[in-house]
Write an enzyme that holds these catalytic residues in place. Sequence first.
Site, PDB file in Angstrom:
ATOM      1  CG  ASN A  32      -6.423  -1.041   0.680  1.00  0.00           C
ATOM      2  OD1 ASN A  32      -5.703  -0.622   0.015  1.00  0.00           O
ATOM      3  ND2 ASN A  32      -5.963  -1.593   1.784  1.00  0.00           N
ATOM      4  CG  HIS A  43      -3.330   3.274   1.884  1.00  0.00           C
ATOM      5  ND1 HIS A  43      -3.434   2.868   0.540  1.00  0.00           N
ATOM      6  CD2 HIS A  43      -3.342   2.152   2.693  1.00  0.00           C
ATOM      7  CE1 HIS A  43      -3.723   1.617   0.862  1.00  0.00           C
ATOM      8  NE2 HIS A  43      -3.864   1.209   1.739  1.00  0.00           N
ATOM      9  CB  CYS A  92      -0.973   0.048   1.351  1.00  0.00           C
ATOM     10  SG  CYS A  92      -2.121  -1.400   1.027  1.00  0.00           S
TER      11      CYS A  92
HETATM   12  N1  ACO Z   1     -18.201  -9.235   8.638  1.00  0.00           N
HETATM   13  C1  ACO Z   1     -18.661  -9.425   9.987  1.00  0.00           C
HETATM   14  N2  ACO Z   1     -17.761  -9.646  10.876  1.00  0.00           N
HETATM   15  C2  ACO Z   1     -16.359  -9.715  10.605  1.00  0.00           C
HETATM   16  C3  ACO Z   1     -15.904  -9.287   9.103  1.00  0.00           C
HETATM   17  C4  ACO Z   1     -16.956  -8.977   8.540  1.00  0.00           C
HETATM   18  N3  ACO Z   1     -16.504  -8.707   7.196  1.00  0.00           N
HETATM   19  N4  ACO Z   1     -14.664  -9.424   9.310  1.00  0.00           N
HETATM   20  C5  ACO Z   1     -14.410  -9.776  10.754  1.00  0.00           C
HETATM   21  N5  ACO Z   1     -15.390 -10.074  11.446  1.00  0.00           N
HETATM   22  C6  ACO Z   1     -15.559 -10.103  12.942  1.00  0.00           C
HETATM   23  C7  ACO Z   1     -14.470 -10.946  13.484  1.00  0.00           C
HETATM   24  O1  ACO Z   1     -14.607 -12.334  13.053  1.00  0.00           O
HETATM   25  C8  ACO Z   1     -14.287 -10.734  14.736  1.00  0.00           C
HETATM   26  O2  ACO Z   1     -15.219 -11.589  15.501  1.00  0.00           O
HETATM   27  P1  ACO Z   1     -14.669 -12.118  16.757  1.00  0.00           P
HETATM   28  O3  ACO Z   1     -14.677 -11.003  17.669  1.00  0.00           O
HETATM   29  O4  ACO Z   1     -16.224 -12.880  17.146  1.00  0.00           O
HETATM   30  O5  ACO Z   1     -13.734 -12.815  16.614  1.00  0.00           O
HETATM   31  C9  ACO Z   1     -14.879  -9.244  14.721  1.00  0.00           C
HETATM   32  O6  ACO Z   1     -15.554  -8.951  13.381  1.00  0.00           O
HETATM   33  C10 ACO Z   1     -13.760  -8.185  15.100  1.00  0.00           C
HETATM   34  O7  ACO Z   1     -12.596  -8.664  14.390  1.00  0.00           O
HETATM   35  P2  ACO Z   1     -11.428  -7.673  14.224  1.00  0.00           P
HETATM   36  O8  ACO Z   1     -10.238  -8.191  13.199  1.00  0.00           O
HETATM   37  O9  ACO Z   1     -10.900  -7.349  15.726  1.00  0.00           O
HETATM   38  O10 ACO Z   1     -12.083  -6.165  13.598  1.00  0.00           O
HETATM   39  P3  ACO Z   1     -11.441  -4.952  13.457  1.00  0.00           P
HETATM   40  O11 ACO Z   1     -12.449  -3.958  13.917  1.00  0.00           O
HETATM   41  O12 ACO Z   1      -9.982  -4.674  13.770  1.00  0.00           O
HETATM   42  O13 ACO Z   1     -11.670  -4.604  11.795  1.00  0.00           O
HETATM   43  C11 ACO Z   1     -10.352  -4.733   9.823  1.00  0.00           C
HETATM   44  C12 ACO Z   1     -10.926  -5.634  10.854  1.00  0.00           C
HETATM   45  C13 ACO Z   1     -11.267  -3.861   9.085  1.00  0.00           C
HETATM   46  C14 ACO Z   1      -9.308  -5.601   8.961  1.00  0.00           C
HETATM   47  C15 ACO Z   1      -9.158  -3.682  10.562  1.00  0.00           C
HETATM   48  O14 ACO Z   1      -8.388  -4.501  11.468  1.00  0.00           O
HETATM   49  C16 ACO Z   1      -8.218  -3.158   9.673  1.00  0.00           C
HETATM   50  O15 ACO Z   1      -8.511  -2.269   8.830  1.00  0.00           O
HETATM   51  N6  ACO Z   1      -6.781  -3.258   9.978  1.00  0.00           N
HETATM   52  C17 ACO Z   1      -5.826  -2.507   9.185  1.00  0.00           C
HETATM   53  C18 ACO Z   1      -5.847  -2.661   7.394  1.00  0.00           C
HETATM   54  C19 ACO Z   1      -4.801  -2.126   6.727  1.00  0.00           C
HETATM   55  O16 ACO Z   1      -4.375  -1.018   6.940  1.00  0.00           O
HETATM   56  N7  ACO Z   1      -3.988  -2.695   5.855  1.00  0.00           N
HETATM   57  C20 ACO Z   1      -2.743  -2.090   5.495  1.00  0.00           C
HETATM   58  C21 ACO Z   1      -2.625  -2.012   4.122  1.00  0.00           C
HETATM   59  S1  ACO Z   1      -3.372  -3.122   2.887  1.00  0.00           S
HETATM   60  C22 ACO Z   1      -1.944  -3.899   2.254  1.00  0.00           C
HETATM   61  O17 ACO Z   1      -0.893  -3.413   2.397  1.00  0.00           O
HETATM   62  C23 ACO Z   1      -1.837  -4.664   1.094  1.00  0.00           C
END
Ligand code: ACO
Length: 335
Positions: A287, A257, A115
Amino acid sequence: MNKLRTTITAIGKYTPKRILANPELEKMVDTTDEWIRTRTGVIERHIVEKGEATSDMGAAAFEDMKNRFSVDPLDIDLIIVATVTPDMFFPSTAAIIQHSIGAKNAWGFDLSAACSGFLYALVAGLQFIETGQHQKVLIFGADTMSSITDYTDRNTCVLFGDAASVVLLESTKGNDDSGIIDSIVKMDGAGQKYLYMAGGGSKNPPTHETIDKKMHYLYQEGRPVFKFAVSKMVETATEILERNSLTGQDITLFVPHQANIRIINACASKLKLKDEQVMRNIDKYANTTAATIPLGLIEAMDEKRIKKGDIILLTAFGGGFTWGSILLRWGFNYG
Ligand code: ACO
């Protein structure tokens, strides 16, 4: 020898026609439109048709640039393509794009920084302009994330989309003070375990087993990536502002980003930016990895949110880990 200053003189974009909206994903995995909107900010994303590759999107983005600005492919000296989803291992996507756009006089290469790819490629490209080695350098940010996304994994499939965007770098002319003012690019390989695609490379060449284990899809541990993203984006954004004697108030537009609306909002709040100073288009595209920042720039230009002389701050974080910030003064009015 005095260093030349590098500026963006043209820009183009391409997003595939097919739209994959949240309600369609509700039918594919155990998720809801409400969860996706509130936890990520995404409403829909654009996805390529079968057979459409990263180079095709790149060439289409260049076509858009040609339609908007006067750019002759034969004048291009160098093509750098930031991507983690090249058409194939080799030849480079840069070579494939060079051929399809008819940039016969250009050499080029692909650059992999996830990214942060577009920021890395800008910093790489500007070296060739500043030394006077090249006059016209094309920087592509292009990713077909749908090609490495597991559409049975709700943790990742809601996050990504496909897009390409391209900018033309040239040196500034005469007394023009526009252009790239400063850059910070960073990397910490200790972050590799949180965000990667394990299969297909020399470590795990493709086998039936790697396919069965879904190793050709992107893997991400969202929570640690989220935390690092906010802290590192804010850290480099603050450092680049401070060392240029600027504050958030001097910025016309912050183009971060687009990985998660909560990351964007946390950064904006820590940098004390007003809503109108922040580019947000994750709702429409999700993204798109290396494409998000140039896509943000061109949309801001089309929406008349930036004009000649405005100061713009670009900040990204991605797999590697990689991250960085670039400060620039926009060089032209459009439309
Ligand atoms: N729908 C419903 N529930 C979901 C989904 C979904 N699509 N995805 C995850 N959940 C659930 C999980 O299973 C979890 O359930 P549990 O508590 O029963 O285990 C709950 O939601 C919370 O999961 P988290 O992973 O803690 O959710 P979070 O609020 O952290 O959001 C996310 C996840 C969106 C991935 C976030 O962590 C994020 O944006 N991370 C950073 C992404 C990023 O910046 N990436 C870098 C660039 S990418 C690259 O370089 C290619």
